[in-house]
Enzyme design. Structure first.
Site, PDB file in Angstrom:
ATOM      1  N   THR A  82       0.954  -1.219  -0.055  1.00 18.34           N
ATOM      2  CA  THR A  82      -0.092   0.147   0.001  1.00 18.34           C
ATOM      3  C   THR A  82       0.964   1.179  -0.053  1.00 18.34           C
ATOM      4  OG1 THR A  82      -1.803  -1.196   1.454  1.00 18.34           O
ATOM      5  CG2 THR A  82      -1.941   1.261   1.284  1.00 18.34           C
TER       6      THR A  82
ATOM      7  N   LYS B 136      -7.963   1.400  -3.162  1.00 18.16           N
ATOM      8  CA  LYS B 136      -7.415   0.957  -1.686  1.00 18.16           C
ATOM      9  C   LYS B 136      -7.633   2.068  -0.837  1.00 18.16           C
ATOM     10  CE  LYS B 136      -5.076  -1.297   1.607  1.00 18.16           C
ATOM     11  NZ  LYS B 136      -5.578  -2.281   2.169  1.00 18.16           N
TER      12      LYS B 136
ATOM     13  N   LYS C  44      -1.592   5.069   8.686  1.00 19.90           N
ATOM     14  CA  LYS C  44      -0.774   5.186   7.520  1.00 19.90           C
ATOM     15  C   LYS C  44      -1.741   5.171   6.345  1.00 19.90           C
ATOM     16  CE  LYS C  44       1.544   2.294   4.170  1.00 19.90           C
ATOM     17  NZ  LYS C  44       2.061   0.848   3.664  1.00 19.90           N
TER      18      LYS C  44
HETATM   19  P1  NAD Z   1       5.548  -6.207   7.047  1.00 21.58           P
HETATM   20  O1  NAD Z   1       6.251  -5.075   7.894  1.00 21.58           O
HETATM   21  O2  NAD Z   1       5.136  -7.406   8.124  1.00 21.58           O
HETATM   22  O3  NAD Z   1       6.440  -6.788   5.907  1.00 21.58           O
HETATM   23  C1  NAD Z   1       7.376  -5.866   5.096  1.00 21.58           C
HETATM   24  C2  NAD Z   1       8.572  -6.881   4.775  1.00 21.58           C
HETATM   25  O4  NAD Z   1       9.277  -6.166   3.673  1.00 21.58           O
HETATM   26  C3  NAD Z   1       9.303  -7.200   6.114  1.00 21.58           C
HETATM   27  O5  NAD Z   1       9.949  -8.259   6.192  1.00 21.58           O
HETATM   28  C4  NAD Z   1      10.786  -6.270   5.736  1.00 21.58           C
HETATM   29  O6  NAD Z   1      11.948  -6.900   6.320  1.00 21.58           O
HETATM   30  C5  NAD Z   1      10.778  -6.264   4.393  1.00 21.58           C
HETATM   31  N1  NAD Z   1      11.487  -5.317   3.675  1.00 21.58           N
HETATM   32  C6  NAD Z   1      11.422  -4.088   3.580  1.00 21.58           C
HETATM   33  N2  NAD Z   1      12.434  -3.473   2.902  1.00 21.58           N
HETATM   34  C7  NAD Z   1      12.803  -4.498   2.040  1.00 21.58           C
HETATM   35  C8  NAD Z   1      13.838  -4.792   1.085  1.00 21.58           C
HETATM   36  N3  NAD Z   1      14.318  -3.383   0.538  1.00 21.58           N
HETATM   37  N4  NAD Z   1      14.044  -5.680   0.305  1.00 21.58           N
HETATM   38  C9  NAD Z   1      13.288  -6.887   0.781  1.00 21.58           C
HETATM   39  N5  NAD Z   1      12.651  -6.732   1.880  1.00 21.58           N
HETATM   40  C10 NAD Z   1      12.321  -5.615   2.545  1.00 21.58           C
HETATM   41  O7  NAD Z   1       4.513  -5.596   6.382  1.00 21.58           O
HETATM   42  P2  NAD Z   1       3.036  -6.302   6.157  1.00 21.58           P
HETATM   43  O8  NAD Z   1       2.224  -6.268   7.307  1.00 21.58           O
HETATM   44  O9  NAD Z   1       3.487  -7.635   5.361  1.00 21.58           O
HETATM   45  O10 NAD Z   1       2.456  -5.404   5.089  1.00 21.58           O
HETATM   46  C11 NAD Z   1       2.927  -5.129   3.695  1.00 21.58           C
HETATM   47  C12 NAD Z   1       2.308  -4.294   2.844  1.00 21.58           C
HETATM   48  O11 NAD Z   1       0.984  -4.635   2.701  1.00 21.58           O
HETATM   49  C13 NAD Z   1       2.154  -2.729   3.759  1.00 21.58           C
HETATM   50  O12 NAD Z   1       2.393  -1.825   2.475  1.00 21.58           O
HETATM   51  C14 NAD Z   1       0.947  -2.602   4.192  1.00 21.58           C
HETATM   52  O13 NAD Z   1       0.505  -1.285   4.350  1.00 21.58           O
HETATM   53  C15 NAD Z   1      -0.015  -3.676   3.023  1.00 21.58           C
HETATM   54  N6  NAD Z   1      -1.026  -4.258   3.915  1.00 21.58           N
HETATM   55  C16 NAD Z   1      -0.945  -4.880   5.243  1.00 21.58           C
HETATM   56  C17 NAD Z   1      -2.126  -5.557   5.644  1.00 21.58           C
HETATM   57  C18 NAD Z   1      -2.166  -6.211   6.973  1.00 21.58           C
HETATM   58  O14 NAD Z   1      -2.898  -6.383   7.401  1.00 21.58           O
HETATM   59  N7  NAD Z   1      -0.779  -6.399   7.454  1.00 21.58           N
HETATM   60  C19 NAD Z   1      -3.356  -5.353   4.897  1.00 21.58           C
HETATM   61  C20 NAD Z   1      -3.396  -4.811   3.621  1.00 21.58           C
HETATM   62  C21 NAD Z   1      -2.364  -4.221   3.075  1.00 21.58           C
END
Ligand code: NAD
Length: 304
Positions: free
Chosen positions: A104, A179, A254
């Site tokens: 997102t 979204k 966010k």
């Molecule tokens: P998270 O923080 O659990 O996972 C993100 C991952 O990205 C981490 O493991 C981190 O180490 C990795 N990362 C960051 N920079 C990186 C890079 N340069 N190279 C490789 N890996 C890298 O976050 P999440 O909860 O999985 O959410 C991910 C996205 O999905 C966000 O944008 C969030 O807004 C969106 N989202 C989350 C949810 C939810 O319920 N968690 C729901 C819908 C959308």
């Protein structure tokens, strides 16, 4: 066989990656956190030593990162993913791989990524998701996709391995627009639902009685019937487990910040969206950022 690079194996990405492996795709997985890669390998993926290595030779690159700056940096900055992909196309003469960002991020950043990818001959889709961690694991996410129709068509089998619903929202950035507009509605409706339960209780109705009536009347909404912020009526809702997420205050904040800044940039009035943003910002500042976004219910009851 489609070869997929999956980058960002966190709460969402790990389940999505596992479902792609289960569906029979060959997946090269990378995350900055080694344990996240180990978990992906145990789900059937192959470990990559860098994002660029994962992307080299891939047909489809998928990213699931925290925010827009991470995405731009991954593809066009230090991560060098776009460069690695373009280079491996030149070397092998294969059709240009598809880049799919599922994070997102700001609409403007999604459009910037699309433009920069297009400039070097790559097709990029913005494909944010709705459904949360449980749906990521269950393969029942909703994808909202922006970008060219041919790219959307090519991505269908990949989306289907992770999704219950897939929508093409139109041009680049429109997936992110859908979204954040949806999540702004969710933030506003959650606070309004909390206030409605609070008022009903103040007037002498218990939560179950109000739920039984309003869930069959015109106040009915997802925040009430699927995610009821008052404990009791919906047993699976976070309100029944001390408001542990679920979907955290930090994540809602966010998304509301993305929505209100996009609204400012495009001259759209979103007064209730801004009010919801302020309410969640106050909760985050008070240290409740990791509680579920239905926690305004406790604040209204004076129990925070
Ligand atoms: P998270 O923080 O659990 O996972 C993100 C991952 O990205 C981490 O493991 C981190 O180490 C990795 N990362 C960051 N920079 C990186 C890079 N340069 N190279 C490789 N890996 C890298 O976050 P999440 O909860 O999985 O959410 C991910 C996205 O999905 C966000 O944008 C969030 O807004 C969106 N989202 C989350 C949810 C939810 O319920 N968690 C729901 C819908 C959308």
């Amino acid at each position: 066989m489609t070869r997929i690079a999956f980058i960002g194996l966190g709460n969402m990405g790990s389940g999505m990656c596992a479902n792609l492996c289960r569906a029979g795709f060959t997946v090269q997985a990378f995350d900055l956190v080694p344990q996240a890669i180990e978990r992906a390998v145990s789900d059937g993926a192959h470990a990559a030593r860098s994002a660029a290595e994962a992307a080299t030779g891939a047909d489809v690159v998928i990213s699931m990162l925290p925010a827009g700056d991470h995405v731009l940096d991954l593809y066009f900055g230090a991560g060098r993913v776009a460069e690695a992909v373009a280079q491996s196309v030149d070397d092998a003469g294969r059709p240009a791989p598809l880049l799919i960002d599922c994070s997102t991020i700001a609409v403007a950043q999604a459009r910037e990524a699309f433009e920069r990818a297009s400039a070097i001959g790559l097709t990029m889709l913005d494909a944010p998701v709705s459904g949360g961690v449980a749906a990521a694991g269950a393969g029942s996410l909703t994808f909202m996709v922006g970008g060219a129709s041919d790219g959307f068509q090519r991505a269908q089998p990949v989306f289907e391995a992770m999704a219950a619903n897939v929508f093409h929202a139109g041009e680049a950035g429109n997936g992110q627009a859908a979204k954040i507009a949806n999540n702004m509605l969710l933030g506003v409706s959650m606070i309004a639902t909390c206030e409605a339960f609070h008022l009903a209780e103040a007037l002498g109705l218990d939560a179950q009685t109000f739920f039984d009536i309003s869930s069959k009347a015109s106040g009915q909404c997802w925040s009430m019937t699927t995610y009821c912020p008052a404990p009791g009526p919906v047993p699976t809702a976070p309100s029944n487990r001390d408001y542990q997420p679920g979907f955290s205050v930090a994540m809602m904040l966010k998304d509301l910040q993305l929505a209100t800044s996009a609204a400012s940039a495009h001259g759209a009035d979103v007064d209730f969206g801004r009010a919801a943003e302020q309410a969640y910002a106050a909760l985050a500042t008070a240290g409740h950022d990791q509680r579920d976004f239905s926690v305004p219910m406790l604040a209204l009851k004076g129990e925070l």
